[in-house]
Motif scaffolding. Structure first.
Motif, PDB file in Angstrom:
ATOM      1  N   THR A  84       0.869  -1.230   0.149  1.00 52.67           N
ATOM      2  CA  THR A  84       0.099  -0.175  -0.034  1.00 52.67           C
ATOM      3  C   THR A  84       0.821   1.291   0.050  1.00 52.67           C
ATOM      4  OG1 THR A  84      -1.621  -1.114   1.043  1.00 52.67           O
ATOM      5  CG2 THR A  84      -1.666   1.147   1.065  1.00 52.67           C
ATOM      6  N   SER A  95       0.788   3.949  -3.020  1.00 51.61           N
ATOM      7  CA  SER A  95       0.558   5.496  -2.648  1.00 51.61           C
ATOM      8  C   SER A  95       1.890   6.287  -3.190  1.00 51.61           C
ATOM      9  CB  SER A  95       0.732   5.451  -1.341  1.00 51.61           C
ATOM     10  OG  SER A  95      -0.309   4.567  -0.613  1.00 51.61           O
ATOM     11  N   ILE A 141      -8.318   7.471   3.062  1.00 50.93           N
ATOM     12  CA  ILE A 141      -7.716   7.310   1.861  1.00 50.93           C
ATOM     13  C   ILE A 141      -8.985   7.253   0.897  1.00 50.93           C
ATOM     14  CG2 ILE A 141      -5.591   6.167   2.578  1.00 50.93           C
ATOM     15  CD1 ILE A 141      -6.831   3.574   1.829  1.00 50.93           C
ATOM     16  N   GLY A 142      -9.988   7.110   1.219  1.00 47.11           N
ATOM     17  CA  GLY A 142     -11.403   7.083   0.503  1.00 47.11           C
ATOM     18  C   GLY A 142     -11.164   8.825  -0.219  1.00 47.11           C
ATOM     19  N   VAL A 165      -8.770   9.736  -1.990  1.00 48.09           N
ATOM     20  CA  VAL A 165      -8.019   9.881  -2.992  1.00 48.09           C
ATOM     21  C   VAL A 165      -8.740   9.243  -4.239  1.00 48.09           C
ATOM     22  CG1 VAL A 165      -5.905   8.405  -3.967  1.00 48.09           C
ATOM     23  CG2 VAL A 165      -6.130   9.137  -1.615  1.00 48.09           C
ATOM     24  N   PRO A 166      -9.576   8.445  -4.389  1.00 50.62           N
ATOM     25  CA  PRO A 166     -10.421   8.331  -5.748  1.00 50.62           C
ATOM     26  C   PRO A 166     -11.104   9.404  -6.087  1.00 50.62           C
ATOM     27  CG  PRO A 166     -10.394   6.125  -4.490  1.00 50.62           C
ATOM     28  CD  PRO A 166      -9.696   7.495  -3.492  1.00 50.62           C
ATOM     29  N   LEU A 193      -2.531  10.744   0.745  1.00 50.98           N
ATOM     30  CA  LEU A 193      -1.338   9.866   0.277  1.00 50.98           C
ATOM     31  C   LEU A 193      -0.035  10.064   1.345  1.00 50.98           C
ATOM     32  CD1 LEU A 193      -1.797   9.551  -3.506  1.00 50.98           C
ATOM     33  CD2 LEU A 193      -2.536   7.834  -1.825  1.00 50.98           C
ATOM     34  N   TYR A 225      -6.014   1.451  -8.396  1.00 46.80           N
ATOM     35  CA  TYR A 225      -7.206   1.075  -7.547  1.00 46.80           C
ATOM     36  C   TYR A 225      -7.550  -0.466  -7.772  1.00 46.80           C
ATOM     37  CZ  TYR A 225      -7.588   6.109  -7.134  1.00 46.80           C
ATOM     38  OH  TYR A 225      -7.335   7.368  -6.981  1.00 46.80           O
ATOM     39  N   GLU A 282      -8.419  -1.189  -1.575  1.00 43.98           N
ATOM     40  CA  GLU A 282      -8.685  -0.448  -0.304  1.00 43.98           C
ATOM     41  C   GLU A 282      -8.961   1.001  -0.742  1.00 43.98           C
ATOM     42  OE1 GLU A 282      -6.459   0.470   3.811  1.00 43.98           O
ATOM     43  OE2 GLU A 282      -5.257  -0.643   2.402  1.00 43.98           O
ATOM     44  N   PHE A 283      -8.324   1.521  -1.597  1.00 43.95           N
ATOM     45  CA  PHE A 283      -8.660   3.099  -1.928  1.00 43.95           C
ATOM     46  C   PHE A 283      -9.951   3.371  -2.274  1.00 43.95           C
ATOM     47  CE2 PHE A 283      -3.951   2.928  -2.318  1.00 43.95           C
ATOM     48  CZ  PHE A 283      -3.712   4.135  -1.824  1.00 43.95           C
ATOM     49  N   ARG A 330     -12.629   2.370   0.248  1.00 45.92           N
ATOM     50  CA  ARG A 330     -12.755   3.481   1.285  1.00 45.92           C
ATOM     51  C   ARG A 330     -13.271   4.771   0.620  1.00 45.92           C
ATOM     52  NH1 ARG A 330     -12.246   2.891   6.567  1.00 45.92           N
ATOM     53  NH2 ARG A 330     -12.138   4.909   6.622  1.00 45.92           N
ATOM     54  N   PHE A 331     -13.330   4.854  -0.533  1.00 43.77           N
ATOM     55  CA  PHE A 331     -14.000   5.932  -1.090  1.00 43.77           C
ATOM     56  C   PHE A 331     -15.588   5.589  -1.262  1.00 43.77           C
ATOM     57  CE2 PHE A 331     -15.867   7.409  -5.657  1.00 43.77           C
ATOM     58  CZ  PHE A 331     -16.088   8.659  -5.045  1.00 43.77           C
TER      59      PHE A 331
END
Length: 626
Positions: free
Chosen positions: A227, A231, A292-293, A295-296, A355, A419, A424-425, A428-429
């Motif tokens: 991860t 990142s 980290i949600g 990030v997307p 990140l 992704y 996980e990214f 979380r998004f």
């Protein structure tokens, strides 16, 4: 957001923040002043075209990060980071002296050498900058601290860019640029003297002098955590993407919008203000922890508004160019361009801050500076490649708007790739989106979930999205044990699979599946993971808590770990609960932004984790919500 600004009143953060701010300001004052001079006065310095010169300057500044970051990371792990910060600021004063010489003798080669040395100084400071934050800040301050650093950096970029652009346009520009650079370097050194001691985590480390060997070793440290490494790749792509946009602004302002030096400054100002605001919003949107949600969410905006910028750009140079700023603003296309640039910056802030915080949080402390050095190395490699690719494409006739569009499409492809490797990214998004659009989540007692080590979470079962809500609230990944029929539901099965959910069936239905589930739970707990179960074994169809089954006792009997009781409130009757719930009689409770709550109680010892006792605790946590 007030909590993050409170850090500016503390000695453990404020002097470092001032040092970083002034360093970023000085880098951009000199770099932008030089780029503007080379764009609008190119013939007095060289025969190269402005398009090539601006990308060449960007590449020269970034190249030292690739060459010297490995050494910088070792130094930051071996020596006190506060002392290293002061030494790098002294070096900055010397470098600005070289810049003065370049202006005095009117030598482009000397000025580019000074730019290279500024890149070297920034490369040395980079591992110090990000590795020092976890030493001086608590975990719940890390996102806010990173947000302040990122927003402060981009405010410094904005102010430095404004100052550089304005100084480049006045009479006697070279004298003013040189003087300003020296003054800011001295102020930065004075700020650095107030940074508290940040002891070396590995003082016995032997510094390797071969940059290529050490670069490979640092990248190897980063690759130990999948991860973290991905990142770093995401951050590196962001800097390629962002630096490519920034590098084109002078020529874009001149040859596409038909503006002058002031237009360049406006474009940079709008972009950097967007990043600053996006960075500060991260702390609020993530509720103070590493989310980290976001990030997307950021990558979607970077793609959408990058493409729109390509379409928003004028096809023809306006008559009378170069126009004053008022003339450029009079064109309707300009306002759409400015909106796109602001949105690119805003979503860039959502993308980059989580990140950086994730890398700091999940990196081993004794290797953190070298992992951050690996990040800087890959950032530099990506940016140099991006600068060379942009220069090559533009040199072969590609327009700048077309370059923006191609970069945005590449951004979408890179995001999907990353992704797909680390779901996980995206998970979380989805969870973040759920609790910020469909629901308003109130969280109580989250500190009772251990920050590390194994534990069993038990919760009442109210809806099909209970695992997503709990996962969104938790700061750690959770393995859920779930009825196999719910696990296999269309659409959400994709989410549950990538959450590494453990499907289970009653013994009378599939004894082998039940045995396999308990075996997988034991392995997860032995690996130090969190495992969550819904002891009722079914979603409630009347809002009441059903009797708890004895699965928890079987689990802790084999692997004695703490049991954490939890209670969900408000989901009964919402969109995702049973169809025969009270949603029809009270549709407002089932609507958007319905208020829900997750309450977490203190840990229960394994010996006390009987079904009846756990049900009583969960019922008490739920209270009289209805």
């Amino acid at each position: 957001m007030s909590s993050q600004f409170g850090l500016l009143n503390t000695r453990r953060f404020a002097p470092f923040f001032g040092t970083q701010f002034l360093g970023a300001f000085n880098d951009n004052l000199f770099k932008n002043a030089l780029v503007v001079l080379l764009t609008f006065q190119a013939t007095s310095w060289t025969t190269l075209t402005p398009e090539v010169l601006t990308n060449l300057a960007a590449g020269i500044f970034i190249l030292p990060f690739f060459l010297f970051s490995a050494t910088a990371g070792q130094l930051a792990d071996k020596y006190d980071k506060a002392r290293l910060a002061r030494l790098t600021k002294l070096l900055e004063i010397v470098i600005m002296g070289v810049a003065v010489l370049g202006f005095v003798v009117h030598s482009l080669a000397v000025l580019l050498a000074a730019l290279f040395l500024l890149g070297l100084q920034s490369a040395l400071f980079g591992p110090v900058k990000y590795a020092i934050l976890p030493q001086h800040l608590r975990e719940d301050e890390l996102v806010g601290g990173n947000a302040l650093v990122e927003s402060g950096t981009f405010v410094a970029i904005l102010v430095g860019t404004l100052a550089g652009g304005l100084l480049a346009a006045v009479d006697g520009a070279t004298t003013w640029i040189a003087l300003a650079g020296l003054v800011v370097a001295v102020l930065g050194y004075l700020c650095s003297r107030g940074i508290p001691v940040a002891p070396a985590p590995v003082p016995e480390l032997v510094v390797g002098l071969n940059p290529f060997t050490e670069t490979w070793r640092n990248v190897g440290f980063a690759r130990q955590n999948r991860t973290v490494f991905l990142s770093i790749l995401g951050i590196s792509w962001f800097w390629l993407y962002g630096a490519m946009f920034l590098a084109q602004f002078p020529v874009y302002a001149k040859n596409v919008l038909g503006g002058n030096e002031t237009t360049v400054t406006l474009l940079l100002a709008v972009f950097t203000v967007g990043i600053g605001i996006g960075s500060l919003l991260c702390d609020r949107l993530s509720a103070g922890h590493v989310e980290i949600g976001l990030v997307p969410f950021g990558s979607i905006g970077l793609t959408v508004f990058g493409i729109d910028l390509a379409f928003a750009s004028p096809d023809l140079l306006p008559a009378g160019a170069p126009l004053p700023l008022a003339g450029v603003l009079a064109m309707h296309q300009t306002w759409r361009v400015l909106f796109d640039l602001f949105a690119l910056g805003l979503f860039g802030g959502f993308f980059i801050v989580p990140l950086y915080a994730l890398i700091q949080l999940r990196s081993a402390p004794e290797q953190r500076a070298r992992i951050i050095a690996a990040n800087n190395i890959l950032n530099a490699l990506f940016m140099v490649c991006g600068a060379l690719a942009a220069a090559g494409l533009l040199g072969n006739g590609l327009s700048i708007p077309a370059l923006f569009g191609i970069a945005a499409l590449c951004n979408a492809a890179v995001a999907v790739y990353i992704y797909s490797l680390v779901p996980e990214f995206m998970l979380r998004f989805i969870a973040w989106l759920l609790i910020h659009s469909v629901y308003r989540l109130q969280q109580n007692g989250l500190e009772n979930i251990p920050q590390d080590g194994p534990a069993i979470l038990v919760c009442n079962h109210v809806s099909f999205v209970d695992p997503i809500v709990i996962a969104a609230a938790s700061r750690r990944p959770i393995r859920f044990v779930m009825d196999h029929r719910i696990y296999r539901l269309p659409v959400i099965n994709f989410i549950f699979r990538h959450m590494h959910t453990i499907p289970i069936a009653p013994a009378r239905e599939d004894a082998a599946m039940m045995a396999a589930a308990f075996e997988e739970v034991a392995h997860a707990l032995a690996a130090g993971e969190l495992v969550a179960i819904f002891p009722e074994g079914r979603i409630t169809d009347n809002g009441e808590i059903y009797p708890f089954r004895p699965g928890v006792q079987q689990i802790v009997g084999r692997t004695p770990v703490a049991v954490i009781p939890m209670a969900l409130q408000g989901l009964w009757g919402s969109f995702f609960s049973r169809k025969d719930g009270p949603a029809m009689s009270n549709p407002l409770r089932a609507g958007l932004f319905a208020r829900i709550a997750l309450s977490v109680g203190p840990a229960v010892a394994p010996a006390a984790a009987t079904p009846e006792h756990l049900r009583e605790i969960v019922a008490a946590l739920r209270g009289d919500w209805r």
